[in-house]
Design a protein around this motif. Sequence first.
Motif, PDB file in Angstrom:
ATOM      1  N   LEU A 219       0.828  -1.196   0.000  1.00 28.43           N
ATOM      2  CA  LEU A 219       0.000   0.000   0.000  1.00 28.43           C
ATOM      3  C   LEU A 219       0.865   1.251   0.000  1.00 28.43           C
ATOM      4  O   LEU A 219       0.616   2.199  -0.757  1.00 28.43           O
ATOM      5  CB  LEU A 219      -0.917  -0.018   1.238  1.00 28.43           C
ATOM      6  CG  LEU A 219      -1.953   1.094   1.340  1.00 28.43           C
ATOM      7  CD1 LEU A 219      -2.949   1.014   0.190  1.00 28.43           C
ATOM      8  CD2 LEU A 219      -2.686   1.008   2.675  1.00 28.43           C
ATOM      9  N   PHE A 220       1.922   1.263   0.830  1.00 27.46           N
ATOM     10  CA  PHE A 220       2.828   2.406   0.883  1.00 27.46           C
ATOM     11  C   PHE A 220       3.500   2.641  -0.465  1.00 27.46           C
ATOM     12  O   PHE A 220       3.627   3.780  -0.921  1.00 27.46           O
ATOM     13  CB  PHE A 220       3.888   2.160   1.962  1.00 27.46           C
ATOM     14  CG  PHE A 220       5.031   3.125   1.927  1.00 27.46           C
ATOM     15  CD1 PHE A 220       4.928   4.376   2.515  1.00 27.46           C
ATOM     16  CD2 PHE A 220       6.232   2.784   1.300  1.00 27.46           C
ATOM     17  CE1 PHE A 220       5.985   5.273   2.483  1.00 27.46           C
ATOM     18  CE2 PHE A 220       7.295   3.673   1.256  1.00 27.46           C
ATOM     19  CZ  PHE A 220       7.171   4.923   1.853  1.00 27.46           C
ATOM     20  N   LYS A 221       3.917   1.564  -1.112  1.00 23.00           N
ATOM     21  CA  LYS A 221       4.629   1.716  -2.382  1.00 23.00           C
ATOM     22  C   LYS A 221       3.739   2.324  -3.456  1.00 23.00           C
ATOM     23  O   LYS A 221       4.161   3.233  -4.186  1.00 23.00           O
ATOM     24  CB  LYS A 221       5.169   0.360  -2.853  1.00 23.00           C
ATOM     25  CG  LYS A 221       6.040   0.475  -4.106  1.00 23.00           C
ATOM     26  CD  LYS A 221       6.735  -0.818  -4.445  1.00 23.00           C
ATOM     27  CE  LYS A 221       5.777  -1.837  -4.992  1.00 23.00           C
ATOM     28  NZ  LYS A 221       6.477  -3.001  -5.559  1.00 23.00           N
ATOM     29  N   ARG A 222       2.490   1.833  -3.541  1.00 26.51           N
ATOM     30  CA  ARG A 222       1.590   2.316  -4.576  1.00 26.51           C
ATOM     31  C   ARG A 222       1.167   3.767  -4.345  1.00 26.51           C
ATOM     32  O   ARG A 222       1.076   4.564  -5.288  1.00 26.51           O
ATOM     33  CB  ARG A 222       0.336   1.433  -4.648  1.00 26.51           C
ATOM     34  CG  ARG A 222       0.622  -0.036  -4.922  1.00 26.51           C
ATOM     35  CD  ARG A 222       1.350  -0.267  -6.224  1.00 26.51           C
ATOM     36  NE  ARG A 222       1.632  -1.689  -6.419  1.00 26.51           N
ATOM     37  CZ  ARG A 222       2.467  -2.137  -7.342  1.00 26.51           C
ATOM     38  NH1 ARG A 222       3.108  -1.312  -8.128  1.00 26.51           N
ATOM     39  NH2 ARG A 222       2.667  -3.446  -7.459  1.00 26.51           N
ATOM     40  N   LEU A 223       0.910   4.100  -3.066  1.00 25.26           N
ATOM     41  CA  LEU A 223       0.355   5.419  -2.753  1.00 25.26           C
ATOM     42  C   LEU A 223       1.417   6.478  -2.498  1.00 25.26           C
ATOM     43  O   LEU A 223       1.158   7.671  -2.693  1.00 25.26           O
ATOM     44  CB  LEU A 223      -0.565   5.327  -1.532  1.00 25.26           C
ATOM     45  CG  LEU A 223      -1.800   4.437  -1.680  1.00 25.26           C
ATOM     46  CD1 LEU A 223      -2.623   4.476  -0.402  1.00 25.26           C
ATOM     47  CD2 LEU A 223      -2.644   4.863  -2.878  1.00 25.26           C
TER      48      LEU A 223
ATOM     49  N   GLN B 269      10.977   7.509  -4.863  1.00 24.97           N
ATOM     50  CA  GLN B 269      11.955   7.248  -3.808  1.00 24.97           C
ATOM     51  C   GLN B 269      11.497   6.037  -2.994  1.00 24.97           C
ATOM     52  O   GLN B 269      10.317   5.874  -2.692  1.00 24.97           O
ATOM     53  CB  GLN B 269      12.073   8.477  -2.895  1.00 24.97           C
ATOM     54  CG  GLN B 269      12.968   8.347  -1.692  1.00 24.97           C
ATOM     55  CD  GLN B 269      14.449   8.213  -2.039  1.00 24.97           C
ATOM     56  OE1 GLN B 269      14.879   7.159  -2.536  1.00 24.97           O
ATOM     57  NE2 GLN B 269      15.214   9.260  -1.787  1.00 24.97           N
ATOM     58  N   ALA B 270      12.461   5.159  -2.638  1.00 20.35           N
ATOM     59  CA  ALA B 270      12.216   4.015  -1.750  1.00 20.35           C
ATOM     60  C   ALA B 270      11.181   3.042  -2.304  1.00 20.35           C
ATOM     61  O   ALA B 270      10.381   2.499  -1.550  1.00 20.35           O
ATOM     62  CB  ALA B 270      11.795   4.495  -0.358  1.00 20.35           C
ATOM     63  N   ALA B 271      11.205   2.784  -3.604  1.00 22.79           N
ATOM     64  CA  ALA B 271      10.279   1.826  -4.226  1.00 22.79           C
ATOM     65  C   ALA B 271      10.941   0.453  -4.304  1.00 22.79           C
ATOM     66  O   ALA B 271      11.291  -0.035  -5.377  1.00 22.79           O
ATOM     67  CB  ALA B 271       9.854   2.313  -5.599  1.00 22.79           C
ATOM     68  N   ILE B 272      11.118  -0.193  -3.162  1.00 20.91           N
ATOM     69  CA  ILE B 272      11.802  -1.477  -3.079  1.00 20.91           C
ATOM     70  C   ILE B 272      10.970  -2.556  -3.775  1.00 20.91           C
ATOM     71  O   ILE B 272       9.738  -2.555  -3.649  1.00 20.91           O
ATOM     72  CB  ILE B 272      12.008  -1.865  -1.607  1.00 20.91           C
ATOM     73  CG1 ILE B 272      12.785  -0.764  -0.874  1.00 20.91           C
ATOM     74  CG2 ILE B 272      12.746  -3.192  -1.484  1.00 20.91           C
ATOM     75  CD1 ILE B 272      12.786  -0.946   0.626  1.00 20.91           C
TER      76      ILE B 272
END
Length: 423
Positions: free
Chosen positions: A252-256, A263-266
């Motif tokens: 959820l954090f990555k998509r939003l 930045q920080a798209a692990i």
Amino acid sequence: MDALIWGATLGAASGAVLGDAIGGVGAAKGAVIGAVLLAPVEAFTSIRARPAEPKPLWDRILNSALLMALFGWLLGLIYGSGEPLLTAIISGAIVGLLGLRPAKAALGLLVGVVLGILFQALDSDIEPALIAAAVTVVYRVIAAIAYRGRPLVRVMAEEVPASELRYVVPFEARSKYVGADYVEQLAKVRGGTFRRNPPDVGILASLDGLDGPTFDPGRVHPLIREFYEHTSRFRLSIIPEWRRWMKPGYELFKRLVAEPLGQAAIPSNTEEAQRGMVSTIDTIALNDSEEIDIRGWIRTFADSGKPIYVGIYTSFRHEDRGYVSVGFPIPSANFTATLLPCNARDHGLVLTSRTELSYPGHYLSSVDSDRDALTVLKLLYFQELIDVYVADGELKTDHSFYLAGQRFLTLHYEIERLAAAPA
């Protein structure tokens, strides 16, 4: 003004769904009541708060309950209002995960189950917005009592010049998108000379500057030294190992957040990691000199060029120890990891924040470059450990992240030395 707008918006939206859930109130009247009550409250608490000081606990609980009321309303749109137990469990799980502690996640789930059973027994038609708000209030009150005196963050500095905070990397993003060209943009702002991947450049100038009681550079394997001092000679591949309890929240954090921010798209899984990764070292030389003053390590997906990490690498010494600080710029702020170097195994290197020393740790800094003022929070329950070693002649790294001592992610790197170019 921002607080007033936020209060009016949240108050109106949450008031509408709560008013619609309460007989005799209605959505329209609830929206008006919510906006009129919450807007001045948010403005007042913002004015009274000092820099870096959190708002009063009661205000934070109120805001989280109103936000979760909206979440509960969305759940009601999906499966209706006849599932109080399911709504309570989902709501409890969400607020528990946001507590960033495994025990808090368990507490949220427990509160959700207990209140869900209670609501189910009392009235199976109670509206999901009310259920989600109630679960949130009960969870937050219990957590506040249970974790009294155990804060998640500590204020380290308020409006302090960057030169006095060497453990923080003072570079922020000046737009809403960081992206792979961040260092080039920073060079224009700082008036320096930008170079992308100059020959033989490393993320650190030398490991010798890190020596201290826990680290002897002379013991490090030559391949590890070469990697840090000449990073552009190497190619990396990555395999993520997520703990199951963390992965849904990160998705959820990555998509939003991460992908729109650049930045920080692990990578979330092995399949995504197999897209490949391109690693470049971007440098800035200031004052018309040839000496490198700023080093950025940019990692992007090979197929799209979209950023995975944008980090600025620095090192500093305090008393008899050297430290590595990696800063990740975000809009008007920076997230910095400051790590202690240690010898490990026979010839390995460990960089870690899992120590009782004062400097290692993770810092969130509000950066005002125009006034050279930093306000810094230290995240007390976030830890990191980077284990760099050579196995069967191959260079490898296991990069682990922890919340409250519980590992939630390890990035396994395989690092290949590129063939030297023919003379």
